[in-house]
Design a protein around this motif. Structure first.
Motif, mmCIF file in Angstrom:
data_model
loop_
_atom_site.group_PDB
_atom_site.id
_atom_site.type_symbol
_atom_site.label_atom_id
_atom_site.label_comp_id
_atom_site.label_asym_id
_atom_site.label_seq_id
_atom_site.Cartn_x
_atom_site.Cartn_y
_atom_site.Cartn_z
ATOM 1 N N PHE A 130 43.296 35.343 59.762
ATOM 2 C CA PHE A 130 43.334 35.341 58.301
ATOM 3 C C PHE A 130 43.734 36.721 57.794
ATOM 4 O O PHE A 130 43.239 37.743 58.268
ATOM 5 N N ILE A 131 44.630 36.741 56.824
ATOM 6 C CA ILE A 131 45.078 37.972 56.176
ATOM 7 C C ILE A 131 44.826 37.824 54.682
ATOM 8 O O ILE A 131 45.179 36.792 54.094
ATOM 9 N N GLY A 132 44.219 38.829 54.083
ATOM 10 C CA GLY A 132 43.979 38.713 52.653
ATOM 11 C C GLY A 132 43.559 40.010 51.997
ATOM 12 O O GLY A 132 42.879 40.834 52.596
ATOM 13 N N SER A 133 43.969 40.191 50.769
ATOM 14 C CA SER A 133 43.507 41.302 49.944
ATOM 15 C C SER A 133 43.634 40.900 48.489
ATOM 16 O O SER A 133 44.502 40.100 48.117
ATOM 17 N N VAL A 134 42.749 41.421 47.670
ATOM 18 C CA VAL A 134 42.759 41.169 46.230
ATOM 19 C C VAL A 134 42.337 42.450 45.525
ATOM 20 O O VAL A 134 41.347 43.079 45.926
ATOM 21 N N HIS A 135 43.073 42.840 44.503
ATOM 22 C CA HIS A 135 42.567 43.901 43.650
ATOM 23 C C HIS A 135 43.099 43.713 42.239
ATOM 24 O O HIS A 135 44.171 43.137 42.027
ATOM 25 N N GLY A 136 42.314 44.149 41.283
ATOM 26 C CA GLY A 136 42.673 44.011 39.884
ATOM 27 C C GLY A 136 43.142 45.322 39.293
ATOM 28 O O GLY A 136 42.917 46.401 39.848
ATOM 29 N N GLN A 137 43.821 45.222 38.158
ATOM 30 C CA GLN A 137 44.326 46.394 37.450
ATOM 31 C C GLN A 137 44.208 46.132 35.957
ATOM 32 O O GLN A 137 44.393 45.005 35.494
ATOM 33 N N ASP A 138 43.878 47.177 35.210
ATOM 34 C CA ASP A 138 43.778 47.091 33.754
ATOM 35 C C ASP A 138 44.759 48.081 33.147
ATOM 36 O O ASP A 138 44.699 49.277 33.421
ATOM 37 N N VAL A 139 45.691 47.564 32.345
ATOM 38 C CA VAL A 139 46.671 48.422 31.680
ATOM 39 C C VAL A 139 46.488 48.257 30.174
ATOM 40 O O VAL A 139 46.969 47.292 29.583
ATOM 41 N N GLY A 140 45.725 49.155 29.585
ATOM 42 C CA GLY A 140 45.489 49.094 28.144
ATOM 43 C C GLY A 140 44.830 47.809 27.698
ATOM 44 O O GLY A 140 45.069 47.332 26.589
ATOM 45 N N GLY A 141 44.013 47.206 28.560
ATOM 46 C CA GLY A 141 43.341 45.955 28.220
ATOM 47 C C GLY A 141 44.027 44.718 28.770
ATOM 48 O O GLY A 141 43.471 43.621 28.696
ATOM 49 N N LEU A 142 45.225 44.860 29.316
ATOM 50 C CA LEU A 142 45.924 43.737 29.954
ATOM 51 C C LEU A 142 45.532 43.705 31.427
ATOM 52 O O LEU A 142 45.725 44.682 32.154
ATOM 53 N N GLU A 143 44.970 42.581 31.870
ATOM 54 C CA GLU A 143 44.467 42.469 33.237
ATOM 55 C C GLU A 143 45.525 41.873 34.161
ATOM 56 O O GLU A 143 46.211 40.906 33.796
ATOM 57 N N LEU A 144 45.650 42.455 35.357
ATOM 58 C CA LEU A 144 46.547 41.948 36.393
ATOM 59 C C LEU A 144 45.764 41.808 37.684
ATOM 60 O O LEU A 144 44.796 42.542 37.935
ATOM 61 N N ALA A 145 46.174 40.853 38.519
ATOM 62 C CA ALA A 145 45.579 40.665 39.840
ATOM 63 C C ALA A 145 46.687 40.676 40.877
ATOM 64 O O ALA A 145 47.718 39.998 40.706
#
Length: 313
Positions: free
Chosen positions: A36-51
């Motif tokens: 199994f291969i996996g990674s997840v991380h989030g990012q916040d750019v001025g209140g806009l959320e990315l995954a």
């Protein structure tokens, strides 16, 4: 660097991170991969959320919600960075490859099935804002691949991943402005799609094979699914279909059965389907004889369905 996980406990960690970043999803390991291969991380750019998601999991699914809770307040604008995956919603199937974009509603049931190792970026847009812009139109679809709007979205999302844009970067107005721009561009990208397709009898062999396998994927629950069913819906002869699959050393019936068994195995792995009996799951995916299903499953996976489910648990 993305993490490479070697055990079920590590898969559990990835599952937990996915839920923390993207909301309440159910996941299942793939039967096709030993590692199994996996990674997840989030990012916040001025209140806009990315995954940012990287995985070779077998299934990522979401059940329908009421559309008014904290967990379903988003629509996901998904940019496929690499690899291939299918997204299923009701009777529609989207196939995403590198560079493709799709809009998905978090308040509706859908499934994501990676075809091997995939990487994508999911931008979390306010569902309320998207609904106001789209009106009564479905909040689901694949954007036109070569439209100006789609090219602009790709460039914008990729630029947000620059290392200079750390979490919390930007002023209070940046997030809402970016969100409104992406919503407008997504609407334009969906409007630019062409819904017309050439007649099935006129497409090439590779295209016809792709159409046939996609029809199989969306019809696995149909007990009548078989060569006659496919030929009727694709407007081709049964002989032509047989020849098409034989050229790939495949049998239509065997291909259908294997896809049904793989879907059943995924459901047997799913924690939120533990309340469903094995027979219920088998019948849901088109089997009509419990004994025949059990024999076919054991022959394919080398374990009886009950033992398979017990080992997963």
């Amino acid at each position: 660097m993305p993490a490479m996980f070697h055990s079920c406990s590590e898969f559990t960690h990835w599952d937990r991170d996915l839920r923390a970043v993207c909301g309440n999803f159910s996941t299942a390991l793939s039967d096709r991969h030993r590692l199994f291969i996996g990674s997840v991380h989030g990012q916040d750019v001025g209140g806009l959320e990315l995954a940012y998601i990287r995985t070779n999991a077998g299934l990522i699914s979401r059940r329908r919600t009421q559309g008014d809770g904290d967990d379903d307040r988003h629509c996901f604008l998904i940019l496929q960075s690499s690899g291939y995956e299918r997204i299923r919603h009701q009777d529609r199937v989207l196939e995403l490859g590198p560079g493709d974009l799709a809009l998905v509603d978090s308040a509706r049931a859908f499934e994501i099935e990676p075809q091997g190792l995939v990487q994508n970026i999911s931008v979390h847009l306010s569902r309320q804002e998207v609904r106001q812009h789209f009106g009564e139109n479905p909040l689901f679809g694949k954007l036109a691949r070569n439209s100006v709007a789609t090219h602009t979205i790709r460039a914008l999302i990729r630029s947000l991943g620059d290392v200079e844009l750390s979490d919390g970067y930007g002023g209070e107005r940046d997030g809402p402005a970016l969100e409104q721009a992406l919503i407008g561009l997504a609407a334009a990208g969906l409007d630019a799609r062409t819904e017309s397709q050439p007649g099935f009898a006129c497409v090439g062999h590779d295209d016809l094979y792709g159409l046939a396998t996609r029809l199989i994927e969306t019809s696995l629950h149909e007990t009548a699914l078989g060569p006659d069913y496919l030929a009727r819906h694709l407007n081709v002869s049964v002989r032509q279909l047989y020849r098409l699959f034989e050229q790939r050393q495949e049998s239509i019936s065997r291909y259908i059965q294997q896809r049904r068994l793989e879907r059943i195995a995924q459901d047997l792995r799913a924690h939120d389907l533990r309340h469903e009996s094995i027979t219920q799951i088998a019948f849901k995916w088109g089997f009509i004889d419990a004994a025949h299903f059990s024999r076919a499953f054991k022959r394919y996976f080398q374990h009886a369905p009950r033992d398979f489910r017990h080992q997963v648990a």
